[in-house]
Design a protein around this motif. Structure first.
Motif, mmCIF file in Angstrom:
data_model
loop_
_atom_site.group_PDB
_atom_site.id
_atom_site.type_symbol
_atom_site.label_atom_id
_atom_site.label_comp_id
_atom_site.label_asym_id
_atom_site.label_seq_id
_atom_site.Cartn_x
_atom_site.Cartn_y
_atom_site.Cartn_z
ATOM 1 N N HIS A 56 0.866 -1.179 0.000
ATOM 2 C CA HIS A 56 0.000 0.000 0.000
ATOM 3 C C HIS A 56 0.902 1.228 0.000
ATOM 4 N N VAL A 57 0.534 2.222 -0.778
ATOM 5 C CA VAL A 57 1.341 3.440 -0.876
ATOM 6 C C VAL A 57 0.570 4.613 -0.285
ATOM 7 N N GLU A 58 1.213 5.262 0.688
ATOM 8 C CA GLU A 58 0.663 6.486 1.261
ATOM 9 C C GLU A 58 1.260 7.660 0.505
ATOM 10 N N PRO A 59 0.447 8.667 0.210
ATOM 11 C CA PRO A 59 1.025 9.850 -0.447
ATOM 12 C C PRO A 59 1.910 10.602 0.542
ATOM 13 N N LYS A 60 2.930 11.263 0.010
ATOM 14 C CA LYS A 60 3.784 12.075 0.874
ATOM 15 C C LYS A 60 2.997 13.276 1.352
ATOM 16 N N VAL A 61 3.178 13.616 2.602
ATOM 17 C CA VAL A 61 2.535 14.795 3.163
ATOM 18 C C VAL A 61 3.472 15.970 2.925
ATOM 19 N N GLN A 62 2.969 16.952 2.215
ATOM 20 C CA GLN A 62 3.779 18.116 1.857
ATOM 21 C C GLN A 62 3.502 19.278 2.803
ATOM 22 N N VAL A 82 0.419 18.666 10.217
ATOM 23 C CA VAL A 82 1.123 17.661 9.412
ATOM 24 C C VAL A 82 1.076 16.306 10.106
ATOM 25 N N ASP A 83 1.332 16.283 11.412
ATOM 26 C CA ASP A 83 1.281 15.023 12.161
ATOM 27 C C ASP A 83 -0.113 14.409 12.140
ATOM 28 N N SER A 84 -1.138 15.241 12.200
ATOM 29 C CA SER A 84 -2.516 14.752 12.161
ATOM 30 C C SER A 84 -2.826 14.097 10.818
ATOM 31 N N VAL A 85 -2.358 14.716 9.737
ATOM 32 C CA VAL A 85 -2.581 14.150 8.400
ATOM 33 C C VAL A 85 -1.828 12.827 8.264
ATOM 34 N N LYS A 86 -0.581 12.792 8.733
ATOM 35 C CA LYS A 86 0.205 11.553 8.675
ATOM 36 C C LYS A 86 -0.472 10.440 9.471
ATOM 37 N N LYS A 87 -0.984 10.778 10.641
ATOM 38 C CA LYS A 87 -1.650 9.781 11.477
ATOM 39 C C LYS A 87 -2.897 9.241 10.782
ATOM 40 N N ALA A 88 -3.655 10.109 10.136
ATOM 41 C CA ALA A 88 -4.848 9.670 9.398
ATOM 42 C C ALA A 88 -4.462 8.720 8.264
ATOM 43 N N HIS A 89 -3.375 9.033 7.549
ATOM 44 C CA HIS A 89 -2.884 8.148 6.486
ATOM 45 C C HIS A 89 -2.487 6.786 7.061
ATOM 46 N N ASP A 119 4.839 8.508 -4.658
ATOM 47 C CA ASP A 119 3.966 8.323 -5.811
ATOM 48 C C ASP A 119 3.723 6.830 -6.002
ATOM 49 N N ALA A 120 2.457 6.423 -5.988
ATOM 50 C CA ALA A 120 2.111 4.995 -6.037
ATOM 51 C C ALA A 120 2.735 4.294 -7.236
ATOM 52 N N ARG A 121 2.679 4.937 -8.393
ATOM 53 C CA ARG A 121 3.186 4.299 -9.606
ATOM 54 C C ARG A 121 4.664 3.954 -9.476
ATOM 55 N N GLU A 122 5.446 4.921 -9.057
ATOM 56 C CA GLU A 122 6.887 4.724 -8.962
ATOM 57 C C GLU A 122 7.256 3.793 -7.814
ATOM 58 N N MET A 123 6.620 3.972 -6.661
ATOM 59 C CA MET A 123 6.969 3.192 -5.479
ATOM 60 C C MET A 123 6.653 1.710 -5.648
ATOM 61 N N ILE A 124 5.541 1.396 -6.297
ATOM 62 C CA ILE A 124 5.184 -0.008 -6.516
ATOM 63 C C ILE A 124 6.218 -0.679 -7.412
ATOM 64 N N CYS A 125 6.586 -0.017 -8.495
ATOM 65 C CA CYS A 125 7.584 -0.592 -9.408
ATOM 66 C C CYS A 125 8.938 -0.756 -8.727
ATOM 67 N N GLU A 126 9.360 0.261 -7.977
ATOM 68 C CA GLU A 126 10.652 0.194 -7.285
ATOM 69 C C GLU A 126 10.677 -0.920 -6.246
ATOM 70 N N ALA A 127 9.636 -0.998 -5.428
ATOM 71 C CA ALA A 127 9.590 -2.011 -4.377
ATOM 72 C C ALA A 127 9.561 -3.414 -4.976
ATOM 73 N N ALA A 128 8.770 -3.610 -6.017
ATOM 74 C CA ALA A 128 8.687 -4.922 -6.660
ATOM 75 C C ALA A 128 10.043 -5.335 -7.227
ATOM 76 N N ASP A 129 10.757 -4.383 -7.793
ATOM 77 C CA ASP A 129 12.085 -4.665 -8.336
ATOM 78 C C ASP A 129 13.068 -5.001 -7.215
ATOM 79 N N GLN A 130 13.101 -4.184 -6.176
ATOM 80 C CA GLN A 130 14.033 -4.395 -5.066
ATOM 81 C C GLN A 130 13.773 -5.710 -4.339
ATOM 82 N N MET A 131 12.509 -6.097 -4.237
ATOM 83 C CA MET A 131 12.153 -7.333 -3.526
ATOM 84 C C MET A 131 12.231 -8.558 -4.436
ATOM 85 N N GLN A 132 12.586 -8.351 -5.683
ATOM 86 C CA GLN A 132 12.682 -9.428 -6.678
ATOM 87 C C GLN A 132 11.377 -10.225 -6.757
#
Length: 178
Positions: A56-62, A82-89, A119-132
């Protein structure tokens, strides 16, 4: 999958989980059609035949800067906001993954969950690659052409950028909204 000597190799499958029912349909499809099929080919049980990783990918809190007041003085959101938004995520992520892990547990499928940030698109691809990962599985939300153009499609991005095979599971025709 088989290794040399006829021994069965454990397949690593990653299923991307979000708040859409399409992602949960994809998980159930993988368990019912892929994991169960792998178990019936060999003499092992579903719980010993591979691993499902629930991502699962959480968006970065800006921290955004808002010009306010005379002269455009800058306002930064307080750490509390910011902490409240992060906690909700985090709470939403925990609830989604708990639901997905229960589905796996009920079907005796080994599963682990991971939470990624960005970013969900990038993070999913990166994690899948790193975890083989051997197979990346995504649910289809069935976005129309216009929405897909403006919002982007995670499954479309992964189909073009993932380094491993990818399976996009579409929900049955009758459950898709037009």
């Amino acid at each position: 999958m088989e290794e040399s000597g006829g021994r069965r190799m454990k397949m690593k499958v990653m299923v991307a989980i979000d708040e859409s029912e399409g992602s949960f349909y994809a998980l159930k499809w993988v368990i019912d059609n892929l994991i169960t099929a792998m178990a019936t080919v060999g003499e092992s049980s579903p719980q010993n035949d591979g691993m499902v990783y629930l991502a699962h990918v959480e968006p970065k809190v800006q921290n955004y800067v808002y010009p306010i007041g005379p002269g455009g003085a800058a306002f930064y959101p307080t750490t509390v906001v910011v902490d409240s938004v992060k906690k909700a995520h985090e709470e939403r992520s925990a609830a989604l993954l708990a639901r997905a892990l229960k589905i796996c547990h009920d079907k005796l499928v080994k599963a682990e969950s991971i939470i990624l940030n960005g970013d969900a698109r990038e993070m999913i691809c990166e994690a899948a690659d790193q975890m083989q990962i051997d197979l990346l599985v995504l649910g289809s939300r069935g976005l129309g052409t216009l929405k897909r153009t403006f919002l982007g499609s995670v499954s479309d991005y992964c189909a073009h950028h993932a380094k491993m095979p990818i399976l996009i599971v579409k929900p049955p025709q009758h459950s898709r909204k037009h």
